[in-house]
Every structure is written in C-alpha cells, then in structure tokens.
Write a protein that holds these residues in place. Structure first.
Motif, mmCIF file in Angstrom:
data_model
loop_
_atom_site.group_PDB
_atom_site.id
_atom_site.type_symbol
_atom_site.label_atom_id
_atom_site.label_comp_id
_atom_site.label_asym_id
_atom_site.label_seq_id
_atom_site.Cartn_x
_atom_site.Cartn_y
_atom_site.Cartn_z
ATOM 1 N N MET A 113 0.825 -1.210 0.000
ATOM 2 C CA MET A 113 0.000 0.000 0.000
ATOM 3 C C MET A 113 0.859 1.260 0.000
ATOM 4 O O MET A 113 0.570 2.218 -0.719
ATOM 5 C CB MET A 113 -0.939 -0.007 1.208
ATOM 6 C CG MET A 113 -2.126 -0.947 1.081
ATOM 7 S SD MET A 113 -3.302 -0.800 2.451
ATOM 8 C CE MET A 113 -2.572 -1.924 3.647
ATOM 9 N N ILE A 114 1.909 1.263 0.800
ATOM 10 C CA ILE A 114 2.795 2.431 0.871
ATOM 11 C C ILE A 114 3.437 2.696 -0.485
ATOM 12 O O ILE A 114 3.483 3.841 -0.964
ATOM 13 C CB ILE A 114 3.873 2.228 1.957
ATOM 14 C CG1 ILE A 114 3.227 2.184 3.349
ATOM 15 C CG2 ILE A 114 4.921 3.345 1.890
ATOM 16 C CD1 ILE A 114 4.158 1.717 4.448
ATOM 17 N N PHE A 118 2.878 6.022 -2.894
ATOM 18 C CA PHE A 118 3.995 6.815 -3.402
ATOM 19 C C PHE A 118 3.911 6.997 -4.911
ATOM 20 O O PHE A 118 3.882 8.132 -5.421
ATOM 21 C CB PHE A 118 5.324 6.161 -3.012
ATOM 22 C CG PHE A 118 6.521 6.794 -3.656
ATOM 23 C CD1 PHE A 118 6.955 8.051 -3.265
ATOM 24 C CD2 PHE A 118 7.207 6.140 -4.675
ATOM 25 C CE1 PHE A 118 8.055 8.650 -3.871
ATOM 26 C CE2 PHE A 118 8.303 6.730 -5.283
ATOM 27 C CZ PHE A 118 8.727 7.986 -4.883
ATOM 28 N N TYR A 119 3.849 5.913 -5.660
ATOM 29 C CA TYR A 119 3.832 6.022 -7.113
ATOM 30 C C TYR A 119 2.528 6.630 -7.622
ATOM 31 O O TYR A 119 2.512 7.261 -8.691
ATOM 32 C CB TYR A 119 4.096 4.662 -7.757
ATOM 33 C CG TYR A 119 5.550 4.264 -7.688
ATOM 34 C CD1 TYR A 119 6.506 4.942 -8.442
ATOM 35 C CD2 TYR A 119 5.980 3.233 -6.855
ATOM 36 C CE1 TYR A 119 7.856 4.600 -8.370
ATOM 37 C CE2 TYR A 119 7.320 2.886 -6.781
ATOM 38 C CZ TYR A 119 8.256 3.577 -7.535
ATOM 39 O OH TYR A 119 9.583 3.240 -7.462
ATOM 40 N N GLY A 120 1.451 6.484 -6.847
ATOM 41 C CA GLY A 120 0.176 7.073 -7.246
ATOM 42 C C GLY A 120 0.164 8.585 -7.205
ATOM 43 O O GLY A 120 -0.725 9.214 -7.786
ATOM 44 N N LEU A 121 1.134 9.194 -6.532
ATOM 45 C CA LEU A 121 1.219 10.653 -6.449
ATOM 46 C C LEU A 121 1.904 11.260 -7.668
ATOM 47 O O LEU A 121 1.996 12.478 -7.782
ATOM 48 C CB LEU A 121 1.965 11.062 -5.178
ATOM 49 C CG LEU A 121 1.255 10.705 -3.865
ATOM 50 C CD1 LEU A 121 2.170 10.984 -2.678
ATOM 51 C CD2 LEU A 121 -0.052 11.467 -3.729
ATOM 52 N N MET A 162 5.958 11.129 2.972
ATOM 53 C CA MET A 162 7.105 10.241 2.787
ATOM 54 C C MET A 162 8.344 11.092 2.573
ATOM 55 O O MET A 162 8.309 12.086 1.840
ATOM 56 C CB MET A 162 6.923 9.297 1.604
ATOM 57 C CG MET A 162 8.108 8.340 1.421
ATOM 58 S SD MET A 162 7.984 7.245 -0.037
ATOM 59 C CE MET A 162 6.804 6.058 0.566
ATOM 60 N N THR A 163 9.450 10.698 3.207
ATOM 61 C CA THR A 163 10.691 11.460 3.138
ATOM 62 C C THR A 163 11.878 10.540 2.888
ATOM 63 O O THR A 163 11.811 9.326 3.059
ATOM 64 C CB THR A 163 10.937 12.228 4.445
ATOM 65 O OG1 THR A 163 11.146 11.279 5.501
ATOM 66 C CG2 THR A 163 9.762 13.118 4.803
ATOM 67 N N GLY A 164 12.977 11.148 2.508
ATOM 68 C CA GLY A 164 14.238 10.440 2.306
ATOM 69 C C GLY A 164 15.232 11.396 1.679
ATOM 70 O O GLY A 164 15.040 12.616 1.683
ATOM 71 N N THR A 168 10.666 14.764 -0.407
ATOM 72 C CA THR A 168 9.561 15.053 0.503
ATOM 73 C C THR A 168 8.317 15.140 -0.363
ATOM 74 O O THR A 168 8.220 15.999 -1.240
ATOM 75 C CB THR A 168 9.747 16.383 1.266
ATOM 76 O OG1 THR A 168 10.936 16.337 2.059
ATOM 77 C CG2 THR A 168 8.552 16.636 2.197
ATOM 78 N N ILE A 169 7.376 14.214 -0.147
ATOM 79 C CA ILE A 169 6.147 14.176 -0.933
ATOM 80 C C ILE A 169 4.973 13.941 0.010
ATOM 81 O O ILE A 169 5.129 13.294 1.049
ATOM 82 C CB ILE A 169 6.219 13.078 -2.029
ATOM 83 C CG1 ILE A 169 5.097 13.238 -3.053
ATOM 84 C CG2 ILE A 169 6.245 11.701 -1.416
ATOM 85 C CD1 ILE A 169 5.265 14.416 -3.967
#
Length: 348
Positions: A113-114, A118-121, A162-164, A168-169
């Motif tokens: 799901m995560i 992410f890719y859905g954004l 989500m970050t890294g 940052t999204i």
C-alpha cells in the motif's frame, strides 16, 4: 520523543470490470432476476486505487504499536517545529532504521500500500525516472525512506508524508487549506555522484533547467540585466514574500512568445505529478496573481563549468516559489499556496 496519540477511525477489492461490461451485466441480471454479488462500478474501482483511499486503508490496518510510531496528531510538534509541514533536502520524518517502508515493521500488504501511495502521487510516465533517481540517490525504492500520518485519514483533515534523500512528498486529499501538494515538497537527483558535470549527464530533472535556460536565451539585453543576478539565495530560502518586490525579471514584461515559453517551463515543472496535484497547483498559482505577479531569476554564482548555462534559477510569485538549484547537483524546493500567509518550516 513524546508523541500525541491519534484515535483510529475500507475498501472492497476492485474487480477491474469495465463500465460497458458493468452495464451489460446489470442488464442481464435485471432480466434474469439473479442476484449480482460483488460487482463494482468502474469509477469505484479507480477510486479504490487512489492514494487517498489507500492512505485510509493503510491507517485502518495499523496496529496500536505501529500507530504509536508513525501516527501523529494534526498539529504535532517536535524539535523540528510543526512536523507535518517540515521540508528538507535529506531527512527522515520517522526513524528510518526501524521504520523503513520495506522493513519488517510493516506487513507485506502494508508495504504494498505504501509503495502504491507513493507512485500514485506521480504521473505514470515518470515512474521509470523516479525509480532511476531512487536507485542513484538511495540504492532504490525502500532502501531509505520513512513515512508519517497526521490526523485521521477518512476524516476532514489528514496527511501522509514520505521522506528520504532528495524526497519530501505528501498526500492530503486537499485537506490542507490553501496549499498545493499538501505543503512544501522537495525533489532532487545526484546522478553521477555529489559533484555533477556541467551538462548533468543522466540527471532526470536537468531538462527542466535547460527549458528555463532556453527562455534566458530569448531575452534581450535589458531583460537579461534584470533576470541575471549575482548571488544564489540560500538553499532553503523559499518562504513567501507576498507583494514585496522580488528580484529578477517580471514575467509581465515578457513578450507574447516569451510568455508562452515560460508557461511551457511551468508545465514541465508540474509534469512529474498526478493530474489532480497539477490542477491544484495551477489553481493556487492563478489565485495568487498568475503570471502578472511572477518574476524569474537566474544566478551567476555556482555556474558549473562557467558555460553560461545557469544551473541555479527561480520562478517566484507572492505565494509561489519553484527554486531549482543545479549545483553541485540538482536540488529543487517547491512551495505553492493560494496566499502568502502560509509559514515555511524548512531546513537546508
């Protein structure tokens, strides 16, 4: 670190049934008076895959122990300030060593799901480039990314972050008032190491800078004098200036052809994101005055290779900042809202 607890608040599985097939099936069932089990409309199937829907599904699946680590109240603060609105060029919103998005902390279903959130954004056409950026900067998706959820997904206000490194999204279902993208975001890429060459080989975002530099080449002498500034602003200086004078060339002073080109620059900047976020960003852009209120600036300092292809440049309005820094590699800070009252929580 003390964390404020949030209380908990699903989706049926999408069958993939097309709208035409659905109508045909409904007609057949009506004629035969046979009950139709588990049929889902095509729009419901699409909705089940939306990032916002998956955020709620993820939230509902979390155990109390998991929520203690990754769920926060809407206005939770720590030593970084209001955590939900923080942005930086390389950071982890929660403990990435313990809570990495593909760690055993999450079940396989939750990990899926995560990743889908992410890719859905993003625009599907950009997925391969995102994978390349993640591979170059972090060793791949799931190697060093962490998440947090704020508020209660499915309620009036919520946000997934989500970050890294170079990431940052956000996903907020438009519940963050006035802000596009749910708040400030960040993207970047170091394709061939920390110090990139002048032409940034392999960098998935460098074409954005080339498009902006093509505009610079269209400017006449007086326009260039206004557009080209000496010193690059600080890394995280992307707070809104409102109606105060901004350095650079006013877009209102561009010719019709130049205006068309700068519009193409903005379209290219928005291209990586899903259509709903593109639309929200443009809505904010227009509410804060559109092109007539914007300036564009290029910076002489940190010109890699001294080639006159300006690595650092900035498109800015009263409540719109898209700050592209190409030296020593690409860092891009994005801060877009429909008014200038929003406060920035950024760290370079």
């Amino acid at each position: 670190m003390h964390r404020e607890r949030v209380c908990s608040d699903c989706e049926t599985e999408a069958s993939g049934l097309s709208r035409r097939r659905f109508v045909q099936t409904i007609g057949a069932v009506a004629a035969s008076s046979v009950a139709l089990p588990n049929v889902i409309r095509a729009d419901e199937a699409a909705d089940a895959k939306k990032p916002e829907t998956l955020v709620k599904k993820l939230f509902d699946s979390l155990t109390p122990t998991q929520r203690e680590e990754v769920c926060f109240a809407w206005n939770h603060e720590d030593d970084r300030g209001l955590l939900r609105t923080h942005v930086s060029n390389n950071w982890h919103i929660t403990d990435v060593k313990k809570l990495n998005v593909v760690s055993d902390f999450f079940t396989k279903d939750q990990q899926g799901m995560i990743e889908a959130i992410f890719y859905g954004l993003y625009n599907p056409a950009w997925h391969d480039r995102l994978k390349q950026q993640l591979k170059d900067d972090a060793g791949g998706y799931g190697k060093a990314q962490s998440i947090a959820l704020f508020g209660t997904p499915g309620s009036e206000k919520f946000e997934f972050v989500m970050t890294g490194r170079h990431l940052t999204i956000r996903c907020d279902g438009n519940s963050t008032e006035s802000y596009a993208f749910g708040g400030p975001i960040f993207y970047g890429h170091a394709a061939k190491g920390f110090n990139e060459e002048a032409n940034h080989p392999g960098n998935v975002y460098w074409h954005q800078a080339l498009k902006a530099n093509a505009l610079y080449q269209m400017l006449d002498g007086k326009q260039r004098e206004k557009a080209l500034l000496e010193k690059t602003p600080g890394e995280s200086q992307v707070g809104f200036k409102g109606n105060k004078l901004k350095p650079g060339l006013a877009c209102s002073d561009l010719s019709a052809g130049q205006k068309k080109h700068v519009q193409e620059v903005l379209s290219l900047l928005l291209e990586p994101y899903r259509s709903t976020d593109q639309q929200e960003a443009m809505s904010c852009f227009n509410k804060q005055g559109g092109w007539e209120s914007c300036n564009i600036a290029f910076y002489k300092s940190d010109d890699i290779g001294n080639d006159g292809v300006w690595d650092n440049w900035r498109l800015e309005g009263p409540s719109f900042v898209w700050y592209f820094r190409g030296a020593p590699h690409v860092h891009v800070w994005v801060n877009v809202a429909d008014n200038a009252d929003q406060k920035l929580n950024a760290q370079g």
